[in-house]
Design a protein around this motif. Structure first.
Motif, PDB file in Angstrom:
ATOM      1  N   LYS A  21       0.686  -1.492   0.004  1.00 49.47           N
ATOM      2  CA  LYS A  21       0.021  -0.010   0.062  1.00 49.47           C
ATOM      3  C   LYS A  21       0.868   1.360   0.004  1.00 49.47           C
ATOM      4  O   LYS A  21       0.485   2.261  -0.672  1.00 49.47           O
ATOM      5  CB  LYS A  21      -1.048   0.056   1.044  1.00 49.47           C
ATOM      6  CG  LYS A  21      -1.775   1.334   1.074  1.00 49.47           C
ATOM      7  CD  LYS A  21      -2.868   1.214   2.289  1.00 49.47           C
ATOM      8  CE  LYS A  21      -3.840   2.380   2.286  1.00 49.47           C
ATOM      9  NZ  LYS A  21      -3.549   3.434   1.421  1.00 49.47           N
ATOM     10  N   ALA A  22       1.816   1.150   0.837  1.00 49.48           N
ATOM     11  CA  ALA A  22       2.867   2.462   0.810  1.00 49.48           C
ATOM     12  C   ALA A  22       3.418   2.571  -0.513  1.00 49.48           C
ATOM     13  O   ALA A  22       3.462   3.945  -1.038  1.00 49.48           O
ATOM     14  CB  ALA A  22       3.931   2.351   1.874  1.00 49.48           C
ATOM     15  N   GLU A  23       3.830   1.708  -1.264  1.00 50.43           N
ATOM     16  CA  GLU A  23       4.498   1.836  -2.579  1.00 50.43           C
ATOM     17  C   GLU A  23       3.445   2.175  -3.389  1.00 50.43           C
ATOM     18  O   GLU A  23       3.698   3.277  -4.389  1.00 50.43           O
ATOM     19  CB  GLU A  23       5.121   0.277  -2.849  1.00 50.43           C
ATOM     20  CG  GLU A  23       6.273   0.151  -2.277  1.00 50.43           C
ATOM     21  CD  GLU A  23       6.641  -1.165  -2.582  1.00 50.43           C
ATOM     22  OE1 GLU A  23       6.172  -2.123  -3.160  1.00 50.43           O
ATOM     23  OE2 GLU A  23       7.924  -1.615  -1.890  1.00 50.43           O
ATOM     24  N   GLN A  24       2.209   1.782  -3.458  1.00 51.05           N
ATOM     25  CA  GLN A  24       0.974   2.356  -4.383  1.00 51.05           C
ATOM     26  C   GLN A  24       0.846   3.775  -4.163  1.00 51.05           C
ATOM     27  O   GLN A  24       0.695   4.724  -5.010  1.00 51.05           O
ATOM     28  CB  GLN A  24      -0.209   1.437  -4.135  1.00 51.05           C
ATOM     29  CG  GLN A  24       0.168  -0.113  -4.606  1.00 51.05           C
ATOM     30  CD  GLN A  24      -1.180  -0.812  -4.343  1.00 51.05           C
ATOM     31  OE1 GLN A  24      -2.032  -0.541  -3.516  1.00 51.05           O
ATOM     32  NE2 GLN A  24      -1.289  -2.000  -5.184  1.00 51.05           N
ATOM     33  N   ASP A  25       0.753   4.271  -2.874  1.00 51.79           N
ATOM     34  CA  ASP A  25       0.335   5.537  -2.359  1.00 51.79           C
ATOM     35  C   ASP A  25       1.665   6.655  -2.832  1.00 51.79           C
ATOM     36  O   ASP A  25       1.110   7.492  -3.286  1.00 51.79           O
ATOM     37  CB  ASP A  25       0.096   5.685  -0.928  1.00 51.79           C
ATOM     38  CG  ASP A  25      -1.169   4.948  -0.439  1.00 51.79           C
ATOM     39  OD1 ASP A  25      -1.837   4.699  -1.102  1.00 51.79           O
ATOM     40  OD2 ASP A  25      -1.201   4.646   0.950  1.00 51.79           O
ATOM     41  N   ILE A  26       2.564   5.906  -2.584  1.00 51.13           N
ATOM     42  CA  ILE A  26       3.772   6.980  -3.067  1.00 51.13           C
ATOM     43  C   ILE A  26       3.863   7.098  -4.484  1.00 51.13           C
ATOM     44  O   ILE A  26       4.142   8.403  -5.234  1.00 51.13           O
ATOM     45  CB  ILE A  26       5.308   6.258  -2.731  1.00 51.13           C
ATOM     46  CG1 ILE A  26       5.324   6.506  -0.836  1.00 51.13           C
ATOM     47  CG2 ILE A  26       6.251   7.111  -3.144  1.00 51.13           C
ATOM     48  CD1 ILE A  26       6.397   5.866  -0.404  1.00 51.13           C
ATOM     49  N   GLU A  27       3.832   6.187  -5.240  1.00 53.07           N
ATOM     50  CA  GLU A  27       3.478   6.257  -6.807  1.00 53.07           C
ATOM     51  C   GLU A  27       2.515   7.276  -7.140  1.00 53.07           C
ATOM     52  O   GLU A  27       2.749   7.807  -8.016  1.00 53.07           O
ATOM     53  CB  GLU A  27       3.339   4.723  -7.458  1.00 53.07           C
ATOM     54  CG  GLU A  27       3.553   4.878  -8.901  1.00 53.07           C
ATOM     55  CD  GLU A  27       3.505   3.303  -9.565  1.00 53.07           C
ATOM     56  OE1 GLU A  27       3.012   3.183 -10.731  1.00 53.07           O
ATOM     57  OE2 GLU A  27       3.512   2.405  -8.847  1.00 53.07           O
ATOM     58  N   SER A  28       1.416   6.813  -6.806  1.00 54.43           N
ATOM     59  CA  SER A  28       0.116   7.647  -6.931  1.00 54.43           C
ATOM     60  C   SER A  28       0.487   9.113  -6.509  1.00 54.43           C
ATOM     61  O   SER A  28       0.184  10.260  -7.316  1.00 54.43           O
ATOM     62  CB  SER A  28      -1.028   7.285  -6.233  1.00 54.43           C
ATOM     63  OG  SER A  28      -2.193   8.119  -6.329  1.00 54.43           O
ATOM     64  N   GLY A  29       1.134   9.344  -5.364  1.00 50.89           N
ATOM     65  CA  GLY A  29       1.472  10.681  -4.955  1.00 50.89           C
ATOM     66  C   GLY A  29       2.418  11.473  -5.835  1.00 50.89           C
ATOM     67  O   GLY A  29       2.197  12.564  -6.116  1.00 50.89           O
ATOM     68  N   TRP A  30       3.585  10.717  -6.362  1.00 48.71           N
ATOM     69  CA  TRP A  30       4.304  11.376  -7.329  1.00 48.71           C
ATOM     70  C   TRP A  30       3.514  11.578  -8.781  1.00 48.71           C
ATOM     71  O   TRP A  30       3.852  12.744  -9.458  1.00 48.71           O
ATOM     72  CB  TRP A  30       5.693  10.570  -7.512  1.00 48.71           C
ATOM     73  CG  TRP A  30       6.672  10.518  -6.361  1.00 48.71           C
ATOM     74  CD1 TRP A  30       6.786   9.765  -5.362  1.00 48.71           C
ATOM     75  CD2 TRP A  30       7.196  11.852  -6.018  1.00 48.71           C
ATOM     76  NE1 TRP A  30       7.928  10.044  -4.725  1.00 48.71           N
ATOM     77  CE2 TRP A  30       8.045  11.514  -4.899  1.00 48.71           C
ATOM     78  CE3 TRP A  30       7.256  13.140  -6.532  1.00 48.71           C
ATOM     79  CZ2 TRP A  30       8.944  12.459  -4.389  1.00 48.71           C
ATOM     80  CZ3 TRP A  30       8.195  14.023  -5.690  1.00 48.71           C
ATOM     81  CH2 TRP A  30       8.978  13.584  -4.738  1.00 48.71           C
ATOM     82  N   GLN A  31       2.704  10.963  -8.971  1.00 50.21           N
ATOM     83  CA  GLN A  31       1.840  11.329 -10.371  1.00 50.21           C
ATOM     84  C   GLN A  31       1.157  12.435 -10.006  1.00 50.21           C
ATOM     85  O   GLN A  31       0.975  13.325 -10.993  1.00 50.21           O
ATOM     86  CB  GLN A  31       1.081  10.113 -10.659  1.00 50.21           C
ATOM     87  CG  GLN A  31       0.318  10.276 -11.903  1.00 50.21           C
ATOM     88  CD  GLN A  31       1.198  10.492 -13.146  1.00 50.21           C
ATOM     89  OE1 GLN A  31       1.929   9.857 -13.527  1.00 50.21           O
ATOM     90  NE2 GLN A  31       0.854  11.706 -13.742  1.00 50.21           N
ATOM     91  N   ARG A  32       0.361  12.765  -8.900  1.00 53.35           N
ATOM     92  CA  ARG A  32      -0.106  13.993  -8.388  1.00 53.35           C
ATOM     93  C   ARG A  32       0.731  15.324  -8.435  1.00 53.35           C
ATOM     94  O   ARG A  32       0.370  16.208  -9.065  1.00 53.35           O
ATOM     95  CB  ARG A  32      -0.832  13.676  -7.012  1.00 53.35           C
ATOM     96  CG  ARG A  32      -1.957  12.968  -7.047  1.00 53.35           C
ATOM     97  CD  ARG A  32      -2.753  13.055  -5.595  1.00 53.35           C
ATOM     98  NE  ARG A  32      -3.757  11.883  -5.526  1.00 53.35           N
ATOM     99  CZ  ARG A  32      -3.654  10.849  -5.027  1.00 53.35           C
ATOM    100  NH1 ARG A  32      -2.588  10.557  -4.138  1.00 53.35           N
ATOM    101  NH2 ARG A  32      -4.610   9.943  -5.057  1.00 53.35           N
TER     102      ARG A  32
END
Length: 89
Positions: A21-32
């Motif tokens: 989940k942390a990896e997904q959230d970080i990836e999504s955050g950098w896209q934002r």
């Protein structure tokens, strides 16, 4: 009181799920962040005041850096628990 192997395995599973989940959230955050940077450039090109938008990008980046630090702690916990569950590995 010692923690049983089954409890360690359960902890390991939970931490591994948190890591995913942390990896997904970080990836999504950098896209934002990238999306927001695009918006800032569009605003700049249109002659708009972008100070607040730029501040938001900076805050998003600072938040993601903290998330990455937290991910590192999760990774360390996973490594510890893997050793506890399977010391020979």
């Amino acid at each position: 009181m010692a923690i049983s192997l089954a409890e360690r395995v359960a902890q390991l599973d939970a931490e591994q799920r948190l890591l995913v989940k942390a990896e997904q959230d970080i990836e999504s955050g950098w896209q934002r962040v990238r999306d927001q940077e695009d918006r800032v450039r569009e605003l700049m090109a249109g002659g708009h005041d972008t100070r607040q938008a730029e501040r938001l990008v900076d805050l998003l980046k600072q938040t993601l850096i903290e998330w990455e630090r937290h991910r590192t702690l999760i990774e360390q916990r996973v490594t510890f628990l893997q050793h506890e569950v399977n010391p020979e590995a």
